[in-house]
Design an enzyme around this catalytic site. Structure first.
Site, PDB file in Angstrom:
ATOM      1  N   GLY A  86       0.813  -1.211   0.000  1.00 18.37           N
ATOM      2  CA  GLY A  86       0.000   0.000   0.000  1.00 18.37           C
ATOM      3  C   GLY A  86       0.845   1.259   0.000  1.00 18.37           C
ATOM      4  N   HIS A 125       2.355   4.674  -5.016  1.00 18.61           N
ATOM      5  CA  HIS A 125       2.909   5.830  -5.707  1.00 18.61           C
ATOM      6  C   HIS A 125       3.117   5.449  -7.174  1.00 18.61           C
ATOM      7  CE1 HIS A 125       6.609   3.570  -5.304  1.00 18.61           C
ATOM      8  NE2 HIS A 125       6.501   3.595  -3.977  1.00 18.61           N
ATOM      9  N   HIS A 134       4.499   2.037  -8.026  1.00 17.20           N
ATOM     10  CA  HIS A 134       3.543   0.920  -8.014  1.00 17.20           C
ATOM     11  C   HIS A 134       2.672   0.937  -9.273  1.00 17.20           C
ATOM     12  CE1 HIS A 134       4.034   1.390  -3.488  1.00 17.20           C
ATOM     13  NE2 HIS A 134       4.335   0.123  -3.675  1.00 17.20           N
ATOM     14  N   GLN A 141      12.279  -3.319  -9.687  1.00 15.00           N
ATOM     15  CA  GLN A 141      13.737  -3.497  -9.637  1.00 15.00           C
ATOM     16  C   GLN A 141      14.353  -2.747  -8.459  1.00 15.00           C
ATOM     17  OE1 GLN A 141      16.253  -2.152 -13.047  1.00 15.00           O
ATOM     18  NE2 GLN A 141      17.698  -1.798 -11.370  1.00 15.00           N
ATOM     19  N   ASP A 164      13.685  -3.037  -5.436  1.00  8.25           N
ATOM     20  CA  ASP A 164      14.016  -4.076  -4.458  1.00  8.25           C
ATOM     21  C   ASP A 164      14.706  -5.209  -5.223  1.00  8.25           C
ATOM     22  OD1 ASP A 164      12.673  -2.981  -1.995  1.00  8.25           O
ATOM     23  OD2 ASP A 164      10.979  -3.014  -3.360  1.00  8.25           O
ATOM     24  N   GLN A 219      15.118  -8.513  -3.439  1.00 12.66           N
ATOM     25  CA  GLN A 219      13.809  -9.144  -3.235  1.00 12.66           C
ATOM     26  C   GLN A 219      13.339  -9.843  -4.508  1.00 12.66           C
ATOM     27  OE1 GLN A 219      10.227  -7.489  -1.054  1.00 12.66           O
ATOM     28  NE2 GLN A 219       9.679  -6.831  -3.106  1.00 12.66           N
ATOM     29  N   VAL A 278      11.258   3.576 -10.817  1.00  7.78           N
ATOM     30  CA  VAL A 278      10.696   4.879 -11.185  1.00  7.78           C
ATOM     31  C   VAL A 278      11.276   5.916 -10.225  1.00  7.78           C
ATOM     32  CG1 VAL A 278       8.590   6.236 -11.470  1.00  7.78           C
ATOM     33  CG2 VAL A 278       8.595   3.805 -12.037  1.00  7.78           C
ATOM     34  N   SER A 285       9.541   5.549  -3.279  1.00  8.95           N
ATOM     35  CA  SER A 285       9.381   4.564  -2.214  1.00  8.95           C
ATOM     36  C   SER A 285       8.337   5.085  -1.249  1.00  8.95           C
ATOM     37  CB  SER A 285      10.714   4.388  -1.473  1.00  8.95           C
ATOM     38  OG  SER A 285      10.494   3.793  -0.208  1.00  8.95           O
ATOM     39  N   ARG A 344       8.477   4.787   1.772  1.00  5.55           N
ATOM     40  CA  ARG A 344       9.202   5.304   2.942  1.00  5.55           C
ATOM     41  C   ARG A 344       9.701   6.737   2.736  1.00  5.55           C
ATOM     42  NH1 ARG A 344      10.711  -0.454   3.647  1.00  5.55           N
ATOM     43  NH2 ARG A 344       9.854  -1.071   5.667  1.00  5.55           N
TER      44      ARG A 344
HETATM   45  O1  PAF Z   1       7.905  -5.021  -1.930  1.00 11.38           O
HETATM   46  C1  PAF Z   1       6.952  -5.027  -1.123  1.00 11.38           C
HETATM   47  O2  PAF Z   1       6.150  -4.090  -1.032  1.00 11.38           O
HETATM   48  C2  PAF Z   1       6.781  -6.228  -0.200  1.00 11.38           C
HETATM   49  O3  PAF Z   1       7.998  -6.719   0.224  1.00 11.38           O
HETATM   50  C3  PAF Z   1       5.901  -7.346  -0.804  1.00 11.38           C
HETATM   51  C4  PAF Z   1       6.542  -7.965  -2.036  1.00 11.38           C
HETATM   52  C5  PAF Z   1       4.531  -6.775  -1.174  1.00 11.38           C
HETATM   53  C6  PAF Z   1       5.688  -8.459   0.214  1.00 11.38           C
HETATM   54  O4  PAF Z   1       5.046  -7.989   1.366  1.00 11.38           O
END
Ligand code: PAF
Length: 278
Positions: A31, A34, A37, A148, A150, A153, A176, A185, A187
């Site tokens: 959530g 931005h 996303h 990318q 993350d 991740q 972006v 982000s 954050r």
């Molecule tokens: O990148 C994120 O926002 C989170 O790590 C994810 C992939 C939604 C898992 O909670």
């Protein structure tokens, strides 16, 4: 746009889409959406016929002293953005729908999770892998899109999906950035006006490394020093600087084009991450 809170409702929707011959895309998020996303949603649309977004601030990927409690939660705004972006379904479960009190299973990827953010945030990628595996089982996507930004991740999830035979294509979409270079982000919302300026040191550090490599400096230790100096110049406290191979995330001693420079740094109390393919 459908909004589901129950895993079974989300799964039924996904199954109905597939029964109608559609390919289902998934963008997992926490959530506070931005433009970054929304670019993932656009990417998902290129690869699928029905796009779903999950919004869930996953408690298991936050450490005890991290920002789980203050992580921004703006559900109505997120839903509006999803509607505007033409998302077909949003899965927004309450925590108890995702984690039963007696839950005792988790998913651990051991190799790619070990270094970088995994070393600084013990248990983080176990939480990510566990929730993403659950989201794959619930939303049953054909394709899932991750940013990318993350980088680690995305690599860990790709490995997890392969190792556990999830029939899900993993797509990574480019970072972006704000016009001044700061990677988008959720954050960034924590940053004060002064910190917002300091935060530019992260993308500038990566650019300095890329420029230095282009200028003939390939020694990774020297490139990391260049990044650390740039972070320090902006008053940022590095968690790590690294130059790694993109597929294995192994650190390199001599950087080559195609390797990835990564930075994690504290700007005040906010931990920022960013990376750049050199
Ligand atoms: O990148 C994120 O926002 C989170 O790590 C994810 C992939 C939604 C898992 O909670």
């Amino acid at each position: 746009m459908h909004v589901f809170e129950k895993p079974e409702d989300m799964r039924l929707w996904s199954r109905s889409q597939k029964a109608a011959g559609k390919r289902v895309g998934l963008v997992p998020t926490m959530g506070c959406l931005h433009h970054g996303h929304l670019s993932l949603v656009n990417e998902a649309r290129k690869h699928s016929d029905a796009v779903s977004v999950t919004i869930f601030v996953n408690p298991t990927q936050f450490g005890p002293n991290e920002d789980f409690d203050k992580y921004p939660r703006v559900a109505e705004r997120d839903l509006d953005l999803c509607r505007q972006a033409g998302v077909d379904a949003v899965f927004m479960p309450p925590a108890e729908a995702m984690y039963a009190t007696d839950a005792s299973t988790c998913v651990t990827e051991d190799r790619l999770s070990a270094g970088l953010c995994g070393a600084c945030r013990p248990g983080h990628f176990r939480g990510v892998c566990t929730v993403v595996a659950k989201l794959f089982n619930i939303a049953q996507p054909d394709v899932a899109v991750f940013g990318q930004k993350d980088f680690q991740q995305a690599a860990v999830i790709r490995q997890m999906a392969k190792d556990l035979n999830f029939p899900v294509e993993i797509v990574t979409a480019p970072i972006v950035r704000e016009p001044d270079g700061l990677a988008m982000s959720s954050r960034n919302a924590y940053l004060t006006a002064i910190e917002r300026q300091q935060a530019l040191g992260v993308s500038r550090a990566l650019r300095s490394a890329a420029d230095a490599l282009a200028g003939g400096t390939s020694d990774a230790a020297a490139l990391r020093r260049i990044m650390a100096d740039e972070l320090a110049r902006h008053g940022l406290r590095p968690d790590y600087t690294a130059i790694v191979k993109p597929d294995t995330l192994d650190p390199v001693s001599q950087a080559r084009p195609g390797d990835v420079a990564l930075v994690a740094a504290y700007c005040g109390k906010t931990r920022l991450i960013d990376n750049r393919i050199l």
